[in-house]
Enzyme design. Sequence first.
Site, PDB file in Angstrom:
ATOM      1  N   ALA A   7       0.863  -1.190   0.000  1.00 60.21           N
ATOM      2  CA  ALA A   7       0.000   0.000   0.000  1.00 60.21           C
ATOM      3  C   ALA A   7       0.897   1.236   0.000  1.00 60.21           C
ATOM      4  O   ALA A   7       1.486   1.594   1.023  1.00 60.21           O
ATOM      5  CB  ALA A   7      -0.913  -0.024   1.222  1.00 60.21           C
ATOM      6  N   GLY A   8       1.046   1.857  -1.158  1.00 59.01           N
ATOM      7  CA  GLY A   8       1.975   2.987  -1.308  1.00 59.01           C
ATOM      8  C   GLY A   8       1.278   4.334  -1.215  1.00 59.01           C
ATOM      9  O   GLY A   8       0.086   4.424  -0.892  1.00 59.01           O
ATOM     10  N   LEU A  11      -0.616   4.229  -5.162  1.00 58.78           N
ATOM     11  CA  LEU A  11      -1.304   3.022  -5.627  1.00 58.78           C
ATOM     12  C   LEU A  11      -1.144   1.869  -4.630  1.00 58.78           C
ATOM     13  O   LEU A  11      -0.136   1.785  -3.928  1.00 58.78           O
ATOM     14  CB  LEU A  11      -0.721   2.572  -6.979  1.00 58.78           C
ATOM     15  N   LYS A  13      -0.657  -2.082  -4.615  1.00 58.36           N
ATOM     16  CA  LYS A  13      -0.299  -3.192  -5.499  1.00 58.36           C
ATOM     17  C   LYS A  13      -0.562  -4.497  -4.757  1.00 58.36           C
ATOM     18  O   LYS A  13      -0.189  -4.632  -3.587  1.00 58.36           O
ATOM     19  CB  LYS A  13       1.175  -3.119  -5.883  1.00 58.36           C
ATOM     20  N   GLU A  70       9.061  -2.142   4.054  1.00 57.09           N
ATOM     21  CA  GLU A  70       8.961  -1.948   2.600  1.00 57.09           C
ATOM     22  C   GLU A  70      10.251  -2.313   1.839  1.00 57.09           C
ATOM     23  O   GLU A  70      10.213  -2.994   0.816  1.00 57.09           O
ATOM     24  CB  GLU A  70       8.620  -0.474   2.396  1.00 57.09           C
ATOM     25  N   THR A  99       6.022   7.149  -5.950  1.00 55.27           N
ATOM     26  CA  THR A  99       5.591   8.540  -5.785  1.00 55.27           C
ATOM     27  C   THR A  99       6.847   9.401  -5.630  1.00 55.27           C
ATOM     28  O   THR A  99       6.997  10.461  -6.233  1.00 55.27           O
ATOM     29  CB  THR A  99       4.677   8.670  -4.551  1.00 55.27           C
ATOM     30  N   TYR A 137      -3.137  10.144 -15.367  1.00 51.01           N
ATOM     31  CA  TYR A 137      -1.799   9.606 -15.660  1.00 51.01           C
ATOM     32  C   TYR A 137      -1.702   9.112 -17.107  1.00 51.01           C
ATOM     33  O   TYR A 137      -0.746   9.449 -17.821  1.00 51.01           O
ATOM     34  CB  TYR A 137      -1.473   8.474 -14.671  1.00 51.01           C
TER      35      TYR A 137
HETATM   36  P1  ADP Z   1       3.750   4.252  -4.450  1.00 54.19           P
HETATM   37  O1  ADP Z   1       4.169   2.899  -3.910  1.00 54.19           O
HETATM   38  O2  ADP Z   1       4.406   5.394  -3.753  1.00 54.19           O
HETATM   39  O3  ADP Z   1       2.267   4.376  -4.578  1.00 54.19           O
HETATM   40  P2  ADP Z   1       4.162   3.497  -7.242  1.00 54.19           P
HETATM   41  O4  ADP Z   1       5.372   2.654  -7.519  1.00 54.19           O
HETATM   42  O5  ADP Z   1       2.847   2.809  -7.252  1.00 54.19           O
HETATM   43  O6  ADP Z   1       4.382   4.330  -5.910  1.00 54.19           O
HETATM   44  O7  ADP Z   1       4.177   4.681  -8.302  1.00 54.19           O
HETATM   45  C1  ADP Z   1       3.265   5.753  -8.263  1.00 54.19           C
HETATM   46  C2  ADP Z   1       3.397   6.548  -9.567  1.00 54.19           C
HETATM   47  O8  ADP Z   1       3.016   5.711 -10.661  1.00 54.19           O
HETATM   48  C3  ADP Z   1       2.496   7.745  -9.659  1.00 54.19           C
HETATM   49  O9  ADP Z   1       3.065   8.868  -9.029  1.00 54.19           O
HETATM   50  C4  ADP Z   1       2.364   7.926 -11.168  1.00 54.19           C
HETATM   51  O10 ADP Z   1       3.440   8.657 -11.709  1.00 54.19           O
HETATM   52  C5  ADP Z   1       2.477   6.502 -11.699  1.00 54.19           C
HETATM   53  N1  ADP Z   1       1.193   5.855 -12.096  1.00 54.19           N
HETATM   54  C6  ADP Z   1       1.117   4.759 -12.890  1.00 54.19           C
HETATM   55  N2  ADP Z   1      -0.148   4.380 -13.093  1.00 54.19           N
HETATM   56  C7  ADP Z   1      -0.925   5.252 -12.416  1.00 54.19           C
HETATM   57  C8  ADP Z   1      -2.328   5.387 -12.246  1.00 54.19           C
HETATM   58  N3  ADP Z   1      -3.207   4.559 -12.832  1.00 54.19           N
HETATM   59  N4  ADP Z   1      -2.772   6.392 -11.460  1.00 54.19           N
HETATM   60  C9  ADP Z   1      -1.919   7.237 -10.875  1.00 54.19           C
HETATM   61  N5  ADP Z   1      -0.575   7.172 -11.002  1.00 54.19           N
HETATM   62  C10 ADP Z   1      -0.064   6.194 -11.765  1.00 54.19           C
END
Ligand code: ADP
Length: 266
Positions: A7-8, A11, A13, A70, A99, A137
């Site tokens: 949970a970032g 997003l 995952k 993490e 992010t 995005y």
């Molecule tokens: P975190 O673990 O911090 O959430 P991620 O590895 O998931 O980070 O990456 C987040 C980044 O991915 C966003 O800042 C954006 O640039 C990109 N991104 C890719 N797909 C999407 C989406 N569907 N919605 C928003 N951002 C996205």
Amino acid sequence: MIVGIDAGGTLIKVAYTKKGEVHFEKYPIAEIEQVADWVNNLVDCKVCVTGGRSGVLVSLLDQPAQEMVEFEATHLGVQVLLEKAGTLEDAYLVTNVGTGTSIHCIQDNMQERLGGTGVGGGTLVGLSHLLTGVTRYDEIVELASRGSRDRLDLKVKDIYEDKEPPISGELTASNFGQNLFAISDGVTKEELLAAVIGLVGETVSTVSVQAARQCRSSTIVYIGSSFIDNPLLKEVVTSYTILRGSIPVFPDNGEFSGAMGAMTAL
Ligand code: ADP
């Protein structure tokens, strides 16, 4: 079923096994309650959670879940993905462009965080929005792929005009550093978005290549959702990393490294 969740900041995952096969899903962080509901409705499952928002997710779960730091989850997940692809090396650097951006050295089966930069996927989306008003995005990356940075970015060769520069003339001397006041016919969204992706890509690759000097490897494994359907960012990062003497690698499903590592730990 075993489930790993990362949970970032932007997003969530998810990696899970079903009938022996690994599946991947991703959700916006705003849907954290729906993800918790999905987990709560699973029968007979084990869950491991990681990422900055893991505490919030755990508080929404009906059953106890394992939690994992993490960086350790990401390290384990990258190892599994590289092993699967047959490209696992003894030592390598991992640059996670989420992010924000975090850089790690993996050697002797240990990971050490070398540093990072606040320039990352959040910058890509935020700055793009401020400059062009585009919010989504997928729209940002699509428009950027049609833009050119030539009128916005100043290259070393632009400064050295008739002289041989002491470093590659193709390097960017200044992102957004051209004489922008002289552009009379307006700058397009496509140009602005391409320049934002250039700024993010060159920053993360420059910092990574410098960090690689602290690690006994010049292989840089780039992961993070910022590379999803984003060929322009991949291209900028690839060419800059190679230009600076390192080897870029983009593992398939790299954005799921944290979730994969959490799942593998169960
Ligand atoms: P975190 O673990 O911090 O959430 P991620 O590895 O998931 O980070 O990456 C987040 C980044 O991915 C966003 O800042 C954006 O640039 C990109 N991104 C890719 N797909 C999407 C989406 N569907 N919605 C928003 N951002 C996205």
